[in-house]
Design a protein around this motif. Sequence first.
Motif, mmCIF file in Angstrom:
data_model
loop_
_atom_site.group_PDB
_atom_site.id
_atom_site.type_symbol
_atom_site.label_atom_id
_atom_site.label_comp_id
_atom_site.label_asym_id
_atom_site.label_seq_id
_atom_site.Cartn_x
_atom_site.Cartn_y
_atom_site.Cartn_z
ATOM 1 N N ARG A 154 0.855 -1.187 0.000
ATOM 2 C CA ARG A 154 0.000 0.000 0.000
ATOM 3 C C ARG A 154 0.889 1.235 0.000
ATOM 4 O O ARG A 154 1.720 1.405 0.882
ATOM 5 N N ALA A 159 -0.628 10.385 2.478
ATOM 6 C CA ALA A 159 -1.795 10.277 3.354
ATOM 7 C C ALA A 159 -1.804 11.386 4.390
ATOM 8 O O ALA A 159 -2.849 11.840 4.818
ATOM 9 N N ALA A 206 -3.452 10.824 -4.636
ATOM 10 C CA ALA A 206 -2.917 9.520 -4.994
ATOM 11 C C ALA A 206 -2.953 9.354 -6.509
ATOM 12 O O ALA A 206 -3.777 9.941 -7.208
ATOM 13 N N THR A 262 -6.396 3.765 -1.712
ATOM 14 C CA THR A 262 -6.407 4.655 -0.556
ATOM 15 C C THR A 262 -7.690 4.378 0.217
ATOM 16 O O THR A 262 -8.537 3.585 -0.209
#
Length: 726
Positions: A378, A383, A389, A395
């Motif tokens: 990931r 974040a 992204a 996400t």
Amino acid sequence: MRHLHRVKGSATAARSSCHRSPCTAASAAIVQTGAMVQRWNDAPITALDEDRFERAPFARKVAELITANHDKAGSTVYGLTGRWGSGKSSAVSMTAQALEQTGGGWRIAHFTPWATNDVDGLLSDFYASLRSALPSRKSETVRKRLGALMEITASAATLLPVGGEFVKGAIERGGTALREQPPWDVAFQAASDALQELNTPILLVVDDIDRLQADELLALMKVVRLLGRFPGVDYLLAYDEATLAETLASAGMSGGEGRVATNFIEKIVQYPLVLPALLPARLLQTLNDGISQALAEAGRTAPSGVRSSRLIEVCLSQLPTPRAIGRYLAQLRYTLGLLDQDEVDDQDVIILTLLRTAFPRMYAELPRYRDELLRRNRPEAGARSGTKAREGEFTASTLLDLVPPGSRFEARALLEALFPDLFHSQVLRAPGTRQVCTEPYFDRYFAMGILSHDIADAEMERAVRAAGAGDRGPLTAVLQGSSSERVVLALVKARQTTRKITPDQNAGAFLLGVLETLVGLLDQLENDAAAFANAESQGLVWAGEILTALPTETPHAEVFRVLTKREDSTLPFQVVRTLDSTVTQRHWWPGVASELWGLGSEIVLENLLGQDDAPLQDGLVMVMEFLAVYGSAGLLRSEIARAIDEEEFTLADVAARFVSVVSASRNGDRRLDNRFPQDLYDQFVPHDPDSWYQEPAIDVDVTDVSWANRRAFATGRVKQPPSDLS
């Protein structure tokens, strides 16, 4: 923690009791053994004494209102409104009973329009319901006149803008052949006069009319307008007002911000009655009691922790009605029955079940994103910084976008409680817990049990404790009779078991018993060096942890005996390599280190004397690392120099022992390692100049791991040690 205080009646009381999570508070209940299993279904209650939400007073007030307004020459329509699942049907049943208890001779009939197959059954069912409420005596005239009215209603039904011809055809097929009839209003008046003479108050209940499709709903409303003016007959309709307005709007009654649909309802219903909403305190009490009962039925102790302490708002918004709470608790009971308390975290079961109930689409996608949720593969993707992204990246929004926008705050709160790393949350994982966000346990929550590739914690704990008591069978069976992945998982859980051992006078003997069993199995564990985690490495780490946990007063001779159970093995040195520096503080360590230094020197010299016929011991480099760290490399260097001078082996033979072998892939291919530990080599060989170091390097087949090929590989690649090496 304790339950939420049982409060009722005021918003202040509700706020005072809502300061902690219902999940946490409920789970803190003392679980009683032999708890009565509570079953749930969606059937409404049928009597006042079954009331659990203090709505009986409301039902009695409605009954008083209907009685006070009743006119034997007129008719009134009441509308009981409330959201789906709020308890309207139960309130209707209690109102009917309260009416019967007034002594006014009330007759109650139930008209269920949504139970008919199609619209053409509405009129037939309406007349049948009304006839069922008539007293058995002195009602023959009324019955005949209602029958006559039913026969000619088909003609009047054609005047209905919606469904008239369809209804007409149904009634014509169900009645006698058409004949010369009086006008509809004459027949209606005759039936009305008979009802008025009967002087019997009748309440016709029509429940759940918001279940009807738009055309059915319009037909019902117009049937009530057409036939709903019988004297002495009152009507109680139950529905969700918002849903009803939406249905009517879908039939073309829109415009004016919904006022057309609202005005239509107002023309039908003279007395709208709003079912009192349950206060938050009552909802939380119901939820608390239900969770406690579910835990008790499953024979579980109360889970501890405060991870769910921020979920009050989620519970109140997603479980706002008795039906919603009942559905959630039914799923929780089912899930708890499938999962053993010792194999999961009950707080996560409670929270995950709420997520499944409230947001089924998002829940269904969680297994698909298993690796990302567990922080494997990931991207960090800004974040914290808020950077966007890349397209296609996973996400939190990937999951939250599956939820209606108005519910994303609650969905995020549930996700964060379960997978805090997804949001870089400060919510901490409790050490040693079996949470869904932990790799070995994720699958259990979605498979509802222990899968074939999984192993129960309780089974592993029994095997470890048996080994500590001298019974090696269970641990041997687990580590020998399973797939490599299952063995790795078993070893991870075995490590968790030995970490829980409380140091006492028996801990040393127990841990040595476990270690002895493990040492006997280590050479049988798969060593897939290309795998992220292989069974052998996990076994070595566990052995090192057991050594570190041994009490300081353990006899060093016993430790050495267990470590060297397998003769001519480099295993003890592989285990020691996993230890941290704190092991040197154990009283038993100096004696064990001394014994191992002597053993290591013998292993190296015997292997060198065997030259090309010696066993291919991959752990020789680890042995020499130990000798360099925990002893004097100079002593062994002197012995090696003597043997070279006496031509028992060559300098190239020594260099070959420092050439390691690595796994090239998961299919078992092995090759020579290009990395040569020059500094370690320098500590064990003479530092005098030697012409061998001047020989040119030659190309070799790196997949040939024999000593002869390793010797050829080292030639021209190993450097002359510094001349000032001491």
